[in-house]
Design a protein around this motif. Structure first.
Motif, PDB file in Angstrom:
ATOM      1  N   GLY A 122      47.248  46.673  35.230  1.00  0.00           N
ATOM      2  CA  GLY A 122      46.638  47.592  36.180  1.00  0.00           C
ATOM      3  C   GLY A 122      46.468  46.970  37.544  1.00  0.00           C
ATOM      4  O   GLY A 122      46.838  45.819  37.781  1.00  0.00           O
ATOM      5  N   PHE A 123      45.881  47.763  38.441  1.00  0.00           N
ATOM      6  CA  PHE A 123      45.729  47.380  39.842  1.00  0.00           C
ATOM      7  C   PHE A 123      44.278  47.084  40.205  1.00  0.00           C
ATOM      8  O   PHE A 123      43.911  47.138  41.377  1.00  0.00           O
ATOM      9  N   GLU A 124      43.459  46.786  39.212  1.00  0.00           N
ATOM     10  CA  GLU A 124      42.033  46.602  39.478  1.00  0.00           C
ATOM     11  C   GLU A 124      41.783  45.441  40.434  1.00  0.00           C
ATOM     12  O   GLU A 124      40.913  45.514  41.303  1.00  0.00           O
ATOM     13  N   LEU A 125      42.532  44.347  40.286  1.00  0.00           N
ATOM     14  CA  LEU A 125      42.385  43.190  41.157  1.00  0.00           C
ATOM     15  C   LEU A 125      43.411  43.294  42.277  1.00  0.00           C
ATOM     16  O   LEU A 125      44.613  43.166  42.059  1.00  0.00           O
TER      17      LEU A 125
ATOM     18  N   HIS B  73      50.966  39.194  43.442  1.00  0.00           N
ATOM     19  CA  HIS B  73      50.280  40.463  43.171  1.00  0.00           C
ATOM     20  C   HIS B  73      50.975  41.232  42.055  1.00  0.00           C
ATOM     21  O   HIS B  73      50.320  41.756  41.141  1.00  0.00           O
ATOM     22  N   ILE B  74      52.292  41.302  42.107  1.00  0.00           N
ATOM     23  CA  ILE B  74      53.034  42.065  41.100  1.00  0.00           C
ATOM     24  C   ILE B  74      52.834  41.474  39.719  1.00  0.00           C
ATOM     25  O   ILE B  74      52.583  42.188  38.738  1.00  0.00           O
ATOM     26  N   TRP B  75      52.929  40.146  39.619  1.00  0.00           N
ATOM     27  CA  TRP B  75      52.748  39.509  38.315  1.00  0.00           C
ATOM     28  C   TRP B  75      51.320  39.713  37.795  1.00  0.00           C
ATOM     29  O   TRP B  75      51.111  39.924  36.596  1.00  0.00           O
ATOM     30  N   VAL B  76      50.342  39.655  38.674  1.00  0.00           N
ATOM     31  CA  VAL B  76      48.960  39.867  38.245  1.00  0.00           C
ATOM     32  C   VAL B  76      48.775  41.290  37.745  1.00  0.00           C
ATOM     33  O   VAL B  76      48.114  41.528  36.721  1.00  0.00           O
TER      34      VAL B  76
ATOM     35  N   ARG C 226      38.945  38.619  29.441  1.00  0.00           N
ATOM     36  CA  ARG C 226      37.711  38.538  28.659  1.00  0.00           C
ATOM     37  C   ARG C 226      36.785  39.722  28.916  1.00  0.00           C
ATOM     38  O   ARG C 226      35.667  39.754  28.399  1.00  0.00           O
ATOM     39  N   GLY C 227      37.243  40.675  29.705  1.00  0.00           N
ATOM     40  CA  GLY C 227      36.496  41.908  29.875  1.00  0.00           C
ATOM     41  C   GLY C 227      35.734  42.063  31.174  1.00  0.00           C
ATOM     42  O   GLY C 227      35.093  43.100  31.390  1.00  0.00           O
ATOM     43  N   LEU C 228      35.759  41.057  32.061  1.00  0.00           N
ATOM     44  CA  LEU C 228      35.050  41.206  33.328  1.00  0.00           C
ATOM     45  C   LEU C 228      35.723  42.265  34.195  1.00  0.00           C
ATOM     46  O   LEU C 228      36.943  42.292  34.317  1.00  0.00           O
ATOM     47  N   ARG C 229      34.901  43.111  34.807  1.00  0.00           N
ATOM     48  CA  ARG C 229      35.396  44.071  35.773  1.00  0.00           C
ATOM     49  C   ARG C 229      35.386  43.439  37.158  1.00  0.00           C
ATOM     50  O   ARG C 229      34.687  42.455  37.409  1.00  0.00           O
ATOM     51  N   VAL C 230      36.161  44.039  38.068  1.00  0.00           N
ATOM     52  CA  VAL C 230      36.337  43.488  39.409  1.00  0.00           C
ATOM     53  C   VAL C 230      35.893  44.506  40.450  1.00  0.00           C
ATOM     54  O   VAL C 230      36.169  45.705  40.326  1.00  0.00           O
TER      55      VAL C 230
ATOM     56  N   GLY D 122      37.225  39.024  47.235  1.00  0.00           N
ATOM     57  CA  GLY D 122      37.681  39.400  48.557  1.00  0.00           C
ATOM     58  C   GLY D 122      39.092  39.956  48.540  1.00  0.00           C
ATOM     59  O   GLY D 122      39.962  39.455  47.838  1.00  0.00           O
ATOM     60  N   ASN D 123      39.290  41.020  49.321  1.00  0.00           N
ATOM     61  CA  ASN D 123      40.610  41.616  49.510  1.00  0.00           C
ATOM     62  C   ASN D 123      40.975  41.418  50.978  1.00  0.00           C
ATOM     63  O   ASN D 123      40.474  42.118  51.849  1.00  0.00           O
ATOM     64  N   PRO D 124      41.826  40.424  51.293  1.00  0.00           N
ATOM     65  CA  PRO D 124      42.009  39.989  52.682  1.00  0.00           C
ATOM     66  C   PRO D 124      42.573  41.078  53.602  1.00  0.00           C
ATOM     67  O   PRO D 124      43.475  41.832  53.232  1.00  0.00           O
ATOM     68  N   VAL D 125      42.016  41.111  54.798  1.00  0.00           N
ATOM     69  CA  VAL D 125      42.558  41.893  55.906  1.00  0.00           C
ATOM     70  C   VAL D 125      42.970  40.871  56.957  1.00  0.00           C
ATOM     71  O   VAL D 125      42.129  40.180  57.534  1.00  0.00           O
ATOM     72  N   TYR D 126      44.279  40.733  57.190  1.00  0.00           N
ATOM     73  CA  TYR D 126      44.795  39.654  58.036  1.00  0.00           C
ATOM     74  C   TYR D 126      44.967  40.112  59.477  1.00  0.00           C
ATOM     75  O   TYR D 126      45.239  41.283  59.751  1.00  0.00           O
ATOM     76  N   ASP D 127      44.840  39.138  60.380  1.00  0.00           N
ATOM     77  CA  ASP D 127      45.206  39.382  61.768  1.00  0.00           C
ATOM     78  C   ASP D 127      46.563  38.729  62.033  1.00  0.00           C
ATOM     79  O   ASP D 127      47.253  38.299  61.099  1.00  0.00           O
ATOM     80  N   ALA D 128      46.954  38.625  63.285  1.00  0.00           N
ATOM     81  CA  ALA D 128      48.284  38.124  63.633  1.00  0.00           C
ATOM     82  C   ALA D 128      48.453  36.636  63.365  1.00  0.00           C
ATOM     83  O   ALA D 128      49.571  36.115  63.423  1.00  0.00           O
TER      84      ALA D 128
END
Length: 247
Positions: free
Chosen positions: A144-147, A135-138, A188-192, A115-121
């Motif tokens: 890369g920015f895959e996750l 996020h930056i450390w990941v 380990r090679g899993l794609r997201v 899941g890529n969260p979309v937040y409300d107020a």
């Protein structure tokens, strides 16, 4: 594919029943993991477990979200499931999106559907801004920015590689779990596949995030992962280049 919803529960007796009902309405079996909850929540979970296709795994003492997930992932695989849909017990996730997650897992059974969260107020601003450091450390540790969001606890795990990972490596037992297991699976090679999904923070919601303890654990996790990335760097770079060339 044989999919179960997996819900770690710690004192969310007032909210978890509605989450289970909405998952069952979509035809999903449910595995509840009672992470040492109080007596009132334990009774709620016992009642829920009497329903068809609802299982209950009870831990004798509180182990943290990660500890509950480790127990649940192993129990799901032992029960014959191939995939587990992780979702929170407090109702902050858009349960109706479970169907989309399941369809993507069916089409891409060897991927992590995240899941890529979309937040409300309703989102606490401190929590929102604090996520960006993670996020930056990941992105550094996965090259890369895959996750897009490693902290979202709404995702589908393919159980074979996930249980193999947790049997072989130590993974964080508390709020560091979601990020660490995602990064290690990617190593380990899993794609997201990232799925936009609404996330809200109910006014009467119960959060178990401990600002001092969990931020320290997350900081230590990022330190471990960074040095783990360094010695894996040649292999990670080789894989990254291979994917670029084959794209």
């Amino acid at each position: 594919m044989k999919l179960t919803a997996l819900i770690p529960v710690y004192n969310h007796g007032a909210q978890v029943g509605a989450v289970v009902a909405r998952l069952r309405a979509q035809g999903l079996p449910v595995l509840l993991v009672d992470d040492g909850s109080d007596a009132a929540t334990a009774r709620v979970l016992d009642d829920l477990a009497r329903q068809p296709e609802v299982r209950l795994q009870r831990l004798p003492r509180n182990q943290g979200k990660g500890g509950a997930m480790l127990a649940g992932l192993r129990a799901a695989q032992a029960a014959g499931f191939s995939h587990a849909l992780q979702i929170d017990a407090d109702g902050q996730h858009a349960v109706e999106d479970a169907r989309s997650f399941a369809e993507l897992a069916q089409a891409h059974p060897d991927h992590l559907i995240c899941g890529n969260p979309v937040y409300d107020a309703s989102v606490p601003k401190g929590r929102l801004y604090g996520r960006y450091a993670t996020h930056i450390w990941v992105w550094i540790n996965t090259l890369g920015f895959e996750l897009r969001d490693s902290m979202c606890g709404f995702r589908v795990y393919p159980l074979a590689p996930t249980v193999a990972l947790i049997d072989a490596e130590k993974v964080g037992l508390r709020m560091d779990f979601d990020t660490e297991i995602a990064v290690r699976l990617m190593w380990r090679g899993l794609r997201v596949i990232n799925v936009p999904t609404q996330v809200r923070y109910p006014e009467d919601g119960l959060s178990h995030f401990d600002v001092w303890r969990d931020n320290l654990l997350i900081t230590w996790m990022h330190t471990r992962l960074f040095f783990g990335m360094l010695w894996r760097l040649p292999r990670l770079l080789s894989r990254r280049l291979g994917r670029l060339w084959s794209a």
